[in-house]
Motif scaffolding. Sequence first.
Motif, mmCIF file in Angstrom:
data_model
loop_
_atom_site.group_PDB
_atom_site.id
_atom_site.type_symbol
_atom_site.label_atom_id
_atom_site.label_comp_id
_atom_site.label_asym_id
_atom_site.label_seq_id
_atom_site.Cartn_x
_atom_site.Cartn_y
_atom_site.Cartn_z
ATOM 1 N N VAL A 35 0.861 -1.174 0.000
ATOM 2 C CA VAL A 35 0.000 0.000 0.000
ATOM 3 C C VAL A 35 0.903 1.231 0.000
ATOM 4 N N PRO A 36 0.657 2.211 -0.872
ATOM 5 C CA PRO A 36 1.498 3.410 -0.895
ATOM 6 C C PRO A 36 1.466 4.163 0.437
ATOM 7 N N LYS A 37 2.611 4.708 0.810
ATOM 8 C CA LYS A 37 2.702 5.433 2.080
ATOM 9 C C LYS A 37 1.814 6.669 2.083
ATOM 10 N N SER A 38 1.610 7.275 0.908
ATOM 11 C CA SER A 38 0.756 8.463 0.841
ATOM 12 C C SER A 38 -0.688 8.117 1.243
ATOM 13 N N ASP A 39 -1.170 6.949 0.800
ATOM 14 C CA ASP A 39 -2.516 6.510 1.199
ATOM 15 C C ASP A 39 -2.576 6.242 2.702
ATOM 16 N N LEU A 40 -1.525 5.595 3.213
ATOM 17 C CA LEU A 40 -1.490 5.275 4.635
ATOM 18 C C LEU A 40 -1.401 6.536 5.492
ATOM 19 N N GLN A 41 -0.658 7.542 5.014
ATOM 20 C CA GLN A 41 -0.550 8.801 5.760
ATOM 21 C C GLN A 41 -1.929 9.417 5.962
ATOM 22 N N GLU A 42 -2.720 9.432 4.901
ATOM 23 C CA GLU A 42 -4.062 10.003 4.996
ATOM 24 C C GLU A 42 -4.946 9.184 5.929
ATOM 25 N N GLN A 43 -4.827 7.861 5.835
ATOM 26 C CA GLN A 43 -5.675 6.990 6.643
ATOM 27 C C GLN A 43 -5.322 7.086 8.128
ATOM 28 N N VAL A 44 -4.018 7.013 8.449
ATOM 29 C CA VAL A 44 -3.585 7.090 9.855
ATOM 30 C C VAL A 44 -3.824 8.500 10.396
ATOM 31 N N GLY A 45 -3.563 9.519 9.567
ATOM 32 C CA GLY A 45 -3.831 10.899 9.979
ATOM 33 C C GLY A 45 -5.294 11.105 10.320
ATOM 34 N N GLY A 46 -6.173 10.501 9.519
ATOM 35 C CA GLY A 46 -7.611 10.590 9.791
ATOM 36 C C GLY A 46 -8.010 9.875 11.068
ATOM 37 N N MET A 47 -7.364 8.733 11.333
ATOM 38 C CA MET A 47 -7.678 7.975 12.549
ATOM 39 C C MET A 47 -7.356 8.781 13.810
ATOM 40 N N TYR A 48 -6.263 9.549 13.754
ATOM 41 C CA TYR A 48 -5.798 10.296 14.932
ATOM 42 C C TYR A 48 -6.056 11.795 14.806
ATOM 43 N N LYS A 49 -6.919 12.195 13.855
ATOM 44 C CA LYS A 49 -7.288 13.594 13.642
ATOM 45 C C LYS A 49 -6.051 14.475 13.514
ATOM 46 N N ALA A 50 -5.118 14.045 12.657
ATOM 47 C CA ALA A 50 -3.865 14.772 12.455
ATOM 48 C C ALA A 50 -3.689 15.112 10.978
ATOM 49 N N ASP A 51 -2.853 16.089 10.722
ATOM 50 C CA ASP A 51 -2.526 16.483 9.356
ATOM 51 C C ASP A 51 -1.661 15.401 8.715
ATOM 52 N N PRO A 52 -2.002 14.914 7.517
ATOM 53 C CA PRO A 52 -1.174 13.883 6.871
ATOM 54 C C PRO A 52 0.273 14.316 6.622
ATOM 55 N N LYS A 53 0.513 15.654 6.484
ATOM 56 C CA LYS A 53 1.882 16.141 6.288
ATOM 57 C C LYS A 53 2.748 15.904 7.517
ATOM 58 N N LEU A 54 2.134 15.849 8.695
ATOM 59 C CA LEU A 54 2.878 15.667 9.940
ATOM 60 C C LEU A 54 2.961 14.203 10.341
ATOM 61 N N THR A 55 2.460 13.312 9.495
ATOM 62 C CA THR A 55 2.491 11.874 9.744
ATOM 63 C C THR A 55 3.643 11.265 8.964
ATOM 64 N N VAL A 56 4.577 10.620 9.684
ATOM 65 C CA VAL A 56 5.748 10.021 9.057
ATOM 66 C C VAL A 56 5.659 8.507 9.217
ATOM 67 N N LEU A 57 5.724 7.797 8.098
ATOM 68 C CA LEU A 57 5.679 6.327 8.098
ATOM 69 C C LEU A 57 6.992 5.807 7.536
ATOM 70 N N PHE A 58 7.562 4.798 8.208
ATOM 71 C CA PHE A 58 8.822 4.240 7.720
ATOM 72 C C PHE A 58 9.022 2.842 8.290
ATOM 73 N N GLY A 59 10.014 2.139 7.747
ATOM 74 C CA GLY A 59 10.411 0.830 8.268
ATOM 75 C C GLY A 59 9.419 -0.282 8.009
ATOM 76 N N PHE A 60 8.750 -0.257 6.876
ATOM 77 C CA PHE A 60 7.745 -1.280 6.604
ATOM 78 C C PHE A 60 8.369 -2.573 6.106
ATOM 79 N N ARG A 61 7.877 -3.670 6.631
ATOM 80 C CA ARG A 61 8.297 -5.003 6.216
ATOM 81 C C ARG A 61 7.036 -5.802 5.905
#
Length: 136
Positions: A35-61
């Motif tokens: 799943v692209p990180k950009s999609d995940l940023q929006e989804q996780v940002g929405g879950m925690y009511k945060a701006d997707p720009k301030l959401t950093v995702l890394f280290g995926f396996r």
Amino acid sequence: MSDAVVVRTRKFKRNPLLARRQMIVDIVHPGRANVPKSDLQEQVGGMYKADPKLTVLFGFRTKFGGGKSTGFCLIYDNEEAIRKFEPKHRLIRQGLQEKKETSRKAIKEAKNKGKKIRGTGRSIARHKAKRAAEAD
């Protein structure tokens, strides 16, 4: 059903010293490679009511056999905190900083020039070498 992506978070921790929330993110994505990180940023940002720009995702396996991935997520409180605490390579990935283009040869020449000089003049020579590399 194959396009459904389930995002779960665990080991959530509020880190006030670094002005962020941090957690492990588990993604279930059957029938998809990743799943692209950009999609995940929006989804996780929405879950925690945060701006997707301030959401950093890394280290995926991705788990063996596919269908499930695990990674790490940081949600910063503000842009000042993300610029202060995130490493440069992740800021570049987020688009918050520009990548500095220097040639491999210029970096090596500056390093080797600095090795030849000892003592107090070393920092001055390193500064001059850096200036020369930027001028090229």
